[in-house]
Design an enzyme around this catalytic site. Structure first.
Site, PDB file in Angstrom:
ATOM      1  N   ALA A  25       0.483  -0.930  -0.063  1.00  0.00           N
ATOM      2  CA  ALA A  25      -0.101   0.269   0.055  1.00  0.00           C
ATOM      3  C   ALA A  25       1.162   1.348  -0.068  1.00  0.00           C
ATOM      4  CB  ALA A  25      -0.987  -0.200   0.799  1.00  0.00           C
ATOM      5  N   HIS A  30       6.216   6.343   1.700  1.00  0.00           N
ATOM      6  CA  HIS A  30       7.789   4.764   0.603  1.00  0.00           C
ATOM      7  C   HIS A  30       8.147   5.671   0.039  1.00  0.00           C
ATOM      8  CE1 HIS A  30       3.880   2.585   2.173  1.00  0.00           C
ATOM      9  NE2 HIS A  30       5.208   2.002   2.897  1.00  0.00           N
ATOM     10  N   SER A 178      -0.174   4.104   5.585  1.00  0.00           N
ATOM     11  CA  SER A 178      -1.677   3.516   4.279  1.00  0.00           C
ATOM     12  C   SER A 178      -2.521   3.258   5.512  1.00  0.00           C
ATOM     13  CB  SER A 178      -0.898   1.479   4.248  1.00  0.00           C
ATOM     14  OG  SER A 178       0.304   2.035   4.026  1.00  0.00           O
TER      15      SER A 178
END
Ligand code: PAF
Length: 261
Positions: A25, A30, A178
C-alpha cells in the site's frame, strides 16, 4: 516493469545496498524512503510482505490495504531496483527464530497491541537474514518500531546499518500512513489535530488541545526520552512527544522531536 524477486535463489543473485521493508500500500512516504535509499547505494530492494505476526487483531490483518500493481509502479518510479515479494513459507520456515521485544516492546504501542513488536522484530530479522542489505531504512513515524529495530541490531550485532527517514505529512499535517486510506475526508480533517497538538511542544497544552477534539479517541500522549523511552525529565536532552489514538476505529500514531538542550 520492475524485477520481482520471490525466492531465496532470486535473492542470491542480488547484492543489496539498501533494503526498504514495507507491508505494501505504498504512498508518498514510502517513495521518500526509496529516494533516500538511492542516496546510499544503487541496488535498492523494496520488500512487500503483510506480516501476520505483527497483527494482534485478525480483522485488521484481513482489512489491511493491498494495492500490489500500483505498489510495483510506485517502487519503480521512485527508483527501486527490485521488489521482494516473498511467500509466507519463505519468511517463516519451520523452526524460524522469534525475537522478543523486551521492556520497551510492552509499553505505548506494545501495551495496546500485545505481541506486535515481537512480530515486527521477527520479520525484520528474517528479512535481514534473507536479503542481507548493507543498510535498511525505517520511517520516524513509527518511532518506537525504529527504536526497537536499532536495539535489536545492537543486541544481536547484525551486520546492517539502520537509517532514519523523516515523517512525510499531507497538506493538513497528517503523517502519511497506509491506514489513512481508511479515513474519509472528515476523518482526515479530524486527524490534523494530532499535528497541531505535537507542534505545541508542551505536554500540558497538548493534553488540553487533544481533549477538545472528541472524535479523536486518545490512547496515549507522553513526553519521552528518545534515547530510552522512559518518561522525559526536566533535563532530558532528546525529548520526543509521542501520541496514538483512533478516529472511527482507525489507529493513528505520530511523534515529534522536541529538540536537544
Ligand atoms: O513499518 C512497517 O511497514 C512494518 O512494521 C515493517 C517494518 C515493514 C515490518 O513488517
Amino acid at each position: 516493469m520492475i524485477e520481482v524477486l520471490k525466492s531465496a535463489d532470486d535473492l542470491a543473485r542480488q547484492n543489496c545496498d539498501v533494503l526498504v521493508p514495507t507491508m505494501g500500500a505504498l504512498h508518498a512516504g514510502h517513495e521518500s524512503l526509496i529516494k533516500l535509499a538511492k542516496t546510499k547505494g544503487d541496488q535498492v530492494i523494496v520488500s512487500i510482505f503483510v506480516n501476520p505476526l505483527q497483527f494482534e487483531n485478525k480483522e485488521d490483518l484481513l482489512n489491511y490495504p493491498k494495492t500490489i500493481d500500483l505498489d510495483l509502479k510506485i517502487a519503480a518510479v521512485a527508483g527501486a531496483s527490485a521488489v521482494f515479494l516473498p511467500e509466507e513459507s519463505l519468511i517463516y520456515p519451520t523452526g524460524y527464530k522469534t525475537i522478543e521485544a523486551g521492556g520497551v516492546g510492552e509499553i505505548y504501542e506494545g501495551k495496546s497491541r500485545p505481541g506486535h513488536f515481537s512480530g515486527v522484530l521477527t520479520v525484520v530479522n528474517r528479512l535481514f537474514d534473507l536479503v542481507k542489505p548493507k543498510y535498511a531504512i525505517f520511517g520516524e513515524k513509527d518511532f518506537q518500531q525504529l527504536f526497537l529495530i536499532k536495539q535489536m541490531v545492537r543486541k544481536l550485532s547484525l551486520p546492517v546499518e539502520i537509517l532514519n527517514a523523516p515523517t512525510i505529512r499531507d497538506a493538513n499535517g497528517v503523517a502519511l500512513s497506509s491506514r489513512n486510506s481508511k479515513l474519509d475526508n472528515d476523518g482526515i480533517k479530524v486527524a490534523s489535530v494530532i499535528y497541531r497538538t505535537l507542534l505545541l511542544g508542551n505536554l500540558g497544552k497538548a493534553k488540553q488541545v487533544i481533549k477538545s477534539e472528541p472524535r479523536f479517541k486518545l490512547d496515549y500522549l507522553e513526553m519521552i526520552d528518545a534515547n530510552t523511552f522512559d518518561l522525559a525529565k526536566e533535563d532530558t536532552e532528546n525529548k520526543r512527544l509521542i501520541i496514538a489514538g483512533w478516529i472511527n476505529q482507525v489507529r493513528l500514531i505520530d511523534n515529534m522531536a522536541m529538540g536537544s538542550k
